[in-house]
Design a protein around this motif. Structure first.
Motif, PDB file in Angstrom:
ATOM      1  N   ALA A  89       5.868  -8.721-121.912  1.00 31.89           N
ATOM      2  CA  ALA A  89       4.771  -9.017-120.986  1.00 31.89           C
ATOM      3  C   ALA A  89       4.373 -10.488-121.076  1.00 31.89           C
ATOM      4  O   ALA A  89       4.074 -11.125-120.068  1.00 31.89           O
ATOM      5  N   ALA A  90       4.387 -11.055-122.287  1.00 29.81           N
ATOM      6  CA  ALA A  90       4.057 -12.475-122.451  1.00 29.81           C
ATOM      7  C   ALA A  90       5.090 -13.362-121.755  1.00 29.81           C
ATOM      8  O   ALA A  90       4.737 -14.354-121.119  1.00 29.81           O
ATOM      9  N   ASP A  91       6.371 -13.000-121.859  1.00 27.08           N
ATOM     10  CA  ASP A  91       7.422 -13.747-121.157  1.00 27.08           C
ATOM     11  C   ASP A  91       7.164 -13.727-119.651  1.00 27.08           C
ATOM     12  O   ASP A  91       7.272 -14.749-118.974  1.00 27.08           O
ATOM     13  N   LEU A  92       6.842 -12.553-119.139  1.00 31.15           N
ATOM     14  CA  LEU A  92       6.586 -12.422-117.704  1.00 31.15           C
ATOM     15  C   LEU A  92       5.407 -13.274-117.266  1.00 31.15           C
ATOM     16  O   LEU A  92       5.410 -13.839-116.182  1.00 31.15           O
ATOM     17  N   GLY A  93       4.400 -13.377-118.100  1.00 33.52           N
ATOM     18  CA  GLY A  93       3.223 -14.183-117.771  1.00 33.52           C
ATOM     19  C   GLY A  93       3.517 -15.667-117.701  1.00 33.52           C
ATOM     20  O   GLY A  93       2.826 -16.416-117.007  1.00 33.52           O
ATOM     21  N   ARG A  94       4.534 -16.105-118.416  1.00 36.56           N
ATOM     22  CA  ARG A  94       4.922 -17.521-118.394  1.00 36.56           C
ATOM     23  C   ARG A  94       5.950 -17.820-117.312  1.00 36.56           C
ATOM     24  O   ARG A  94       6.334 -18.960-117.115  1.00 36.56           O
ATOM     25  N   PHE A  95       6.409 -16.824-116.610  1.00 37.57           N
ATOM     26  CA  PHE A  95       7.454 -16.988-115.607  1.00 37.57           C
ATOM     27  C   PHE A  95       6.840 -17.430-114.287  1.00 37.57           C
ATOM     28  O   PHE A  95       6.267 -16.627-113.559  1.00 37.57           O
ATOM     29  N   THR A  96       6.917 -18.714-113.987  1.00 34.81           N
ATOM     30  CA  THR A  96       6.312 -19.226-112.751  1.00 34.81           C
ATOM     31  C   THR A  96       7.182 -20.287-112.060  1.00 34.81           C
ATOM     32  O   THR A  96       6.693 -21.354-111.702  1.00 34.81           O
ATOM     33  N   PRO A  97       8.478 -20.023-111.849  1.00 36.62           N
ATOM     34  CA  PRO A  97       9.294 -21.029-111.166  1.00 36.62           C
ATOM     35  C   PRO A  97       8.877 -21.171-109.705  1.00 36.62           C
ATOM     36  O   PRO A  97       8.330 -20.245-109.100  1.00 36.62           O
ATOM     37  N   ALA A  98       9.148 -22.333-109.162  1.00 35.44           N
ATOM     38  CA  ALA A  98       8.811 -22.612-107.762  1.00 35.44           C
ATOM     39  C   ALA A  98       9.682 -21.763-106.837  1.00 35.44           C
ATOM     40  O   ALA A  98      10.859 -21.513-107.111  1.00 35.44           O
ATOM     41  N   LEU A  99       9.087 -21.365-105.728  1.00 37.72           N
ATOM     42  CA  LEU A  99       9.807 -20.560-104.748  1.00 37.72           C
ATOM     43  C   LEU A  99      11.070 -21.285-104.275  1.00 37.72           C
ATOM     44  O   LEU A  99      12.121 -20.671-104.119  1.00 37.72           O
ATOM     45  N   ALA A 100      10.985 -22.588-104.064  1.00 40.29           N
ATOM     46  CA  ALA A 100      12.160 -23.345-103.601  1.00 40.29           C
ATOM     47  C   ALA A 100      13.319 -23.223-104.582  1.00 40.29           C
ATOM     48  O   ALA A 100      14.481 -23.086-104.173  1.00 40.29           O
ATOM     49  N   ASP A 101      13.031 -23.244-105.880  1.00 39.03           N
ATOM     50  CA  ASP A 101      14.081 -23.105-106.889  1.00 39.03           C
ATOM     51  C   ASP A 101      14.674 -21.695-106.870  1.00 39.03           C
ATOM     52  O   ASP A 101      15.890 -21.522-106.978  1.00 39.03           O
ATOM     53  N   LEU A 102      13.820 -20.706-106.760  1.00 44.25           N
ATOM     54  CA  LEU A 102      14.308 -19.329-106.711  1.00 44.25           C
ATOM     55  C   LEU A 102      15.181 -19.098-105.475  1.00 44.25           C
ATOM     56  O   LEU A 102      16.247 -18.481-105.555  1.00 44.25           O
ATOM     57  N   LEU A 103      14.739 -19.617-104.327  1.00 44.25           N
ATOM     58  CA  LEU A 103      15.516 -19.461-103.101  1.00 44.25           C
ATOM     59  C   LEU A 103      16.858 -20.185-103.204  1.00 44.25           C
ATOM     60  O   LEU A 103      17.887 -19.668-102.755  1.00 44.25           O
ATOM     61  N   ALA A 104      16.858 -21.365-103.801  1.00 45.09           N
ATOM     62  CA  ALA A 104      18.109 -22.117-103.957  1.00 45.09           C
ATOM     63  C   ALA A 104      19.083 -21.351-104.849  1.00 45.09           C
ATOM     64  O   ALA A 104      20.294 -21.323-104.576  1.00 45.09           O
ATOM     65  N   TYR A 105      18.574 -20.740-105.902  1.00 46.42           N
ATOM     66  CA  TYR A 105      19.439 -19.947-106.780  1.00 46.42           C
ATOM     67  C   TYR A 105      19.962 -18.715-106.043  1.00 46.42           C
ATOM     68  O   TYR A 105      21.156 -18.388-106.122  1.00 46.42           O
ATOM     69  N   LEU A 106      19.101 -18.036-105.296  1.00 45.63           N
ATOM     70  CA  LEU A 106      19.535 -16.885-104.505  1.00 45.63           C
ATOM     71  C   LEU A 106      20.653 -17.281-103.543  1.00 45.63           C
ATOM     72  O   LEU A 106      21.641 -16.560-103.388  1.00 45.63           O
ATOM     73  N   ILE A 107      20.506 -18.433-102.898  1.00 40.73           N
ATOM     74  CA  ILE A 107      21.517 -18.906-101.946  1.00 40.73           C
ATOM     75  C   ILE A 107      22.825 -19.216-102.664  1.00 40.73           C
ATOM     76  O   ILE A 107      23.907 -18.825-102.212  1.00 40.73           O
ATOM     77  N   ALA A 108      22.735 -19.921-103.782  1.00 42.30           N
ATOM     78  CA  ALA A 108      23.947 -20.290-104.528  1.00 42.30           C
ATOM     79  C   ALA A 108      24.704 -19.053-105.005  1.00 42.30           C
ATOM     80  O   ALA A 108      25.940 -18.988-104.911  1.00 42.30           O
ATOM     81  N   VAL A 109      23.965 -18.065-105.498  1.00 36.11           N
ATOM     82  CA  VAL A 109      24.604 -16.825-105.953  1.00 36.11           C
ATOM     83  C   VAL A 109      25.264 -16.110-104.778  1.00 36.11           C
ATOM     84  O   VAL A 109      26.413 -15.665-104.872  1.00 36.11           O
ATOM     85  N   ARG A 110      24.554 -16.030-103.673  1.00 38.08           N
ATOM     86  CA  ARG A 110      25.104 -15.317-102.515  1.00 38.08           C
ATOM     87  C   ARG A 110      26.361 -16.004-101.988  1.00 38.08           C
ATOM     88  O   ARG A 110      27.341 -15.346-101.642  1.00 38.08           O
ATOM     89  N   GLU A 111      26.351 -17.322-101.919  1.00 39.66           N
ATOM     90  CA  GLU A 111      27.543 -18.040-101.465  1.00 39.66           C
ATOM     91  C   GLU A 111      28.732 -17.739-102.376  1.00 39.66           C
ATOM     92  O   GLU A 111      29.841 -17.490-101.902  1.00 39.66           O
ATOM     93  N   SER A 112      28.497 -17.735-103.670  1.00 44.08           N
ATOM     94  CA  SER A 112      29.557 -17.430-104.624  1.00 44.08           C
ATOM     95  C   SER A 112      30.022 -15.978-104.485  1.00 44.08           C
ATOM     96  O   SER A 112      31.223 -15.699-104.528  1.00 44.08           O
ATOM     97  N   SER A 113      29.086 -15.071-104.292  1.00 38.96           N
ATOM     98  CA  SER A 113      29.430 -13.652-104.148  1.00 38.96           C
ATOM     99  C   SER A 113      30.287 -13.420-102.907  1.00 38.96           C
ATOM    100  O   SER A 113      31.289 -12.700-102.959  1.00 38.96           O
ATOM    101  N   LEU A 114      29.900 -14.020-101.798  1.00 37.17           N
ATOM    102  CA  LEU A 114      30.664 -13.825-100.563  1.00 37.17           C
ATOM    103  C   LEU A 114      32.058 -14.454-100.670  1.00 37.17           C
ATOM    104  O   LEU A 114      33.035 -13.892-100.178  1.00 37.17           O
TER     105      LEU A 114
END
Length: 168
Positions: A89-114
């Protein structure tokens, strides 16, 4: 429809639903948790990407995860060696990455997956590449990969509904 096309279409449909669910969220909303033990939407987005990266890129396609090759552990400032199931729970409370970073990672993973999906030898569908999950074939990994985001998309939609009801 060929299997590769089906999987690609299902992944795309799920991603569009996820992106629609988070449209317009603020950083505060991305980080919000209904209780100290609950996941945030930001964590769920990260988990969706990490799950796909491991299930498809690493295990189904035999490639190095984008998390590693793209240096995402540094960009999102998270340890690369901590299994998702060991987050506190403490780890989760410290988890605050920017949406732009999360979206960029989602895109990079999806490109690699496809890209990996396009090259996948259909003769490998019956292989069992995970020593820790010997019952999971490449076909099973594809099935789980398709359903994984849809499952967590529902949790994200639920959290968005809770936030709206509480005017977060």
């Amino acid at each position: 429809m060929e299997l590769r096309e089906y999987v690609a279409e299902a992944l795309t449909r799920n991603r569009n639903g996820t992106l629609n669910a988070i449209k317009g969220l603020t950083q505060k909303q991305l980080d919000w948790r209904p209780s100290p033990q609950a996941n945030s939407i930001g964590f769920l987005l990260w988990h969706i990407a990490r799950g796909e990266d491991g299930l498809l890129n690493r295990w189904a396609f035999g490639a190095t995860e984008v998390w590693v090759t793209g240096g995402w552990d540094k960009k999102i400032r998270l340890p690369s060696d901590k299994p998702m199931g060991e987050w506190t729970a403490a780890d989760l409370g410290r988890f605050t990455p920017a949406l732009a970073d999360l979206l960029a990672y989602l895109i990079a993973v999806r490109e690699s997956s496809l890209a990996g999906l396009k090259k996948l030898d259909m003769g490998r569908l019956g292989e069992h590449p995970r020593p820790d999950r010997p019952e999971w074939s490449v076909a099973t990994l594809l099935q789980i990969g398709v359903g994984h985001e849809a499952h967590h998309q529902g949790a994200i939609e639920y959290l968005v509904g809770l936030m709206k009801s509480q005017a977060v």
